[in-house]
Design a protein around this motif. Structure first.
Motif, short mmCIF file in Angstrom:
data_model
loop_
_atom_site.label_atom_id
_atom_site.label_comp_id
_atom_site.label_asym_id
_atom_site.label_seq_id
_atom_site.Cartn_x
_atom_site.Cartn_y
_atom_site.Cartn_z
N GLY A 9 0.82 -1.21 0.00
CA GLY A 9 0.00 0.00 0.00
C GLY A 9 0.85 1.26 0.00
N SER A 10 2.07 1.16 0.61
CA SER A 10 2.90 2.36 0.70
C SER A 10 3.55 2.70 -0.64
N VAL A 11 3.58 1.76 -1.58
CA VAL A 11 4.12 2.11 -2.90
C VAL A 11 3.02 2.65 -3.81
N LEU A 12 1.83 2.08 -3.67
CA LEU A 12 0.69 2.58 -4.47
C LEU A 12 0.29 3.97 -3.97
N MET A 13 0.35 4.13 -2.67
CA MET A 13 -0.12 5.36 -2.01
C MET A 13 0.98 5.84 -1.06
N PRO A 14 2.02 6.53 -1.60
CA PRO A 14 3.14 6.93 -0.75
C PRO A 14 2.73 7.96 0.32
N LYS A 15 3.65 8.23 1.24
CA LYS A 15 3.36 9.15 2.37
C LYS A 15 2.81 10.48 1.89
N GLU A 16 3.33 10.93 0.72
CA GLU A 16 2.90 12.24 0.20
C GLU A 16 1.43 12.22 -0.22
N GLY A 17 0.83 11.01 -0.35
CA GLY A 17 -0.57 10.91 -0.73
C GLY A 17 -0.75 10.35 -2.12
N ALA A 18 -2.01 10.24 -2.55
CA ALA A 18 -2.34 9.62 -3.84
C ALA A 18 -1.92 10.54 -4.98
N SER A 19 -1.41 9.94 -6.06
CA SER A 19 -1.10 10.72 -7.25
C SER A 19 -1.69 9.98 -8.45
N THR A 20 -2.39 10.73 -9.28
CA THR A 20 -3.05 10.13 -10.45
C THR A 20 -2.03 9.40 -11.31
N THR A 74 -7.01 -1.59 3.15
CA THR A 74 -6.56 -2.36 1.97
C THR A 74 -7.65 -2.39 0.90
N ARG A 75 -8.89 -2.43 1.35
CA ARG A 75 -10.00 -2.47 0.36
C ARG A 75 -10.20 -1.11 -0.29
N MET A 76 -9.94 -0.04 0.46
CA MET A 76 -10.04 1.31 -0.11
C MET A 76 -8.95 1.49 -1.18
N ASN A 77 -7.71 1.07 -0.85
CA ASN A 77 -6.63 1.16 -1.85
C ASN A 77 -6.94 0.29 -3.06
N SER A 78 -7.56 -0.86 -2.83
CA SER A 78 -7.93 -1.74 -3.95
C SER A 78 -8.90 -1.02 -4.89
N MET A 79 -9.86 -0.32 -4.30
CA MET A 79 -10.85 0.40 -5.12
C MET A 79 -10.18 1.47 -5.99
N LEU A 80 -9.12 2.07 -5.43
CA LEU A 80 -8.40 3.10 -6.19
C LEU A 80 -7.74 2.46 -7.43
N LEU A 81 -7.08 1.32 -7.23
CA LEU A 81 -6.45 0.65 -8.38
C LEU A 81 -7.53 0.19 -9.37
N ILE A 82 -8.64 -0.34 -8.85
CA ILE A 82 -9.74 -0.79 -9.72
C ILE A 82 -10.24 0.38 -10.58
N SER A 83 -10.31 1.56 -9.97
CA SER A 83 -10.81 2.72 -10.73
C SER A 83 -9.90 3.01 -11.92
N ALA A 84 -8.60 2.82 -11.75
CA ALA A 84 -7.66 3.12 -12.84
C ALA A 84 -7.59 1.98 -13.87
N LEU A 85 -8.03 0.79 -13.50
CA LEU A 85 -7.98 -0.35 -14.44
C LEU A 85 -9.18 -0.36 -15.39
N GLY A 86 -10.21 0.42 -15.07
CA GLY A 86 -11.38 0.52 -15.95
C GLY A 86 -11.98 -0.84 -16.26
N LYS A 87 -12.22 -1.09 -17.55
CA LYS A 87 -12.94 -2.31 -17.96
C LYS A 87 -12.13 -3.60 -17.75
N ASP A 88 -10.84 -3.46 -17.44
CA ASP A 88 -10.03 -4.66 -17.20
C ASP A 88 -10.27 -5.25 -15.81
N ALA A 89 -11.02 -4.52 -14.97
CA ALA A 89 -11.28 -5.02 -13.60
C ALA A 89 -12.78 -5.04 -13.34
#
Ligand code: U5P
Length: 225
Positions: A9-20, A74-89
């Motif tokens: 989670g710390s690599v997907l969402m580093p300390k500085e916060g979420a980045s598109t 962990t589920r909130m971070n999962s939703m963030l990745l799912i949002s970026a995967l679009g129709k592949d998820a």
């Protein structure tokens, strides 16, 4: 190849916060692997969100309650990745391995977080890899491999290119089991990797190393039975 990733989670969402851009780069790497014909599962960790919430909740609550808070992160971070995967998820985070396999059988990238208290998403990824008979488990984390000693407190720690699962058990055996703990591999995950004889690679959690862990030439540690 059938590959399960544990994405810290710390690599997907580093300390500085979420980045598109950051989230998009991970999504691109996983989509690319899918396009290459690999079956891709990603188990996302709770990162700093989990750790911040756990450190406050610990003043009031026991460890398993803190774990439940970590699982929500962990589920909130999962939703963030799912949002970026679009129709592949699929726009849903499964909470058990049977539901996870249904998503894979729909030819989608599977994204999930935690399941039950008392372990980390490393253990979830190892159990998922065992459950679906994956060919490879990749632990993409905030260190670039497994060291002979904890590199955070030993200046002379040496990175190991190749180890076997018994050596992994020895190295990770003394790691803490408390909520939000962050050893390179959770001790329960090491036990599952050993019992399931899972080929595992630990790499730095950057998109380039995620791709290289499957296509070859990664700079991490390879663990074999
Ligand atoms: N957690 C669990 N069970 C799971 C996944 C996570 O209890 O299946 C809790 C742990 O406290 C963990 C935290 O440290 O959520 C965040 O997950 P991770 O980033 O450490 O994997």
């Amino acid at each position: 190849m059938d590959v399960v990733f544990a994405l810290g989670g710390s690599v997907l969402m580093p300390k500085e916060g979420a980045s598109t851009e950051n989230i998009q780069n991970y999504a691109k790497a996983f989509k690319k692997l899918k396009e290459m014909g690999h079956r891709v599962s990603v188990v996302v960790g709770g990162g700093n969100t989990a750790r911040q919430y756990i450190s406050v909740a610990r003043e009031f609550a026991n460890e398993s309650f803190c774990d439940e808070i970590g699982i929500l992160a962990t589920r909130m971070n999962s939703m963030l990745l799912i949002s970026a995967l679009g129709k592949d998820a699929v726009k849903q985070v499964p909470e058990n391995f049977k539901d996870a396999e249904i998503i894979l059988n729909m030819d989608k990238i599977l994204v999930m977080g935690g399941t039950h208290p008392a372990h980390t998403t490393d253990a979830v990824s190892a159990t998922l890899a065992e459950f679906i008979d994956a060919d490879l488990l990749v632990i993409a984390t905030n260190v670039d491999g497994v060291y002979n000693k904890d590199p955070r407190c030993n200046e002379n720690a040496v990175k190991l290119d190749k180890i076997n699962t018994k050596e992994l058990l020895e190295i990770t055996g003394s790691s803490s089991m408390s909520a939000g703990s962050s050893g390179v591999v959770d001790p329960l995950a090491s036990k599952i990797i050993d019992r399931a004889k899972l080929k595992t690679i630990v790499v730095k959690g950057i998109p380039e190393e995620i791709l290289a862990s499957v296509t070859g030439n990664h700079n991490g540690t390879t663990i074999t039975p």
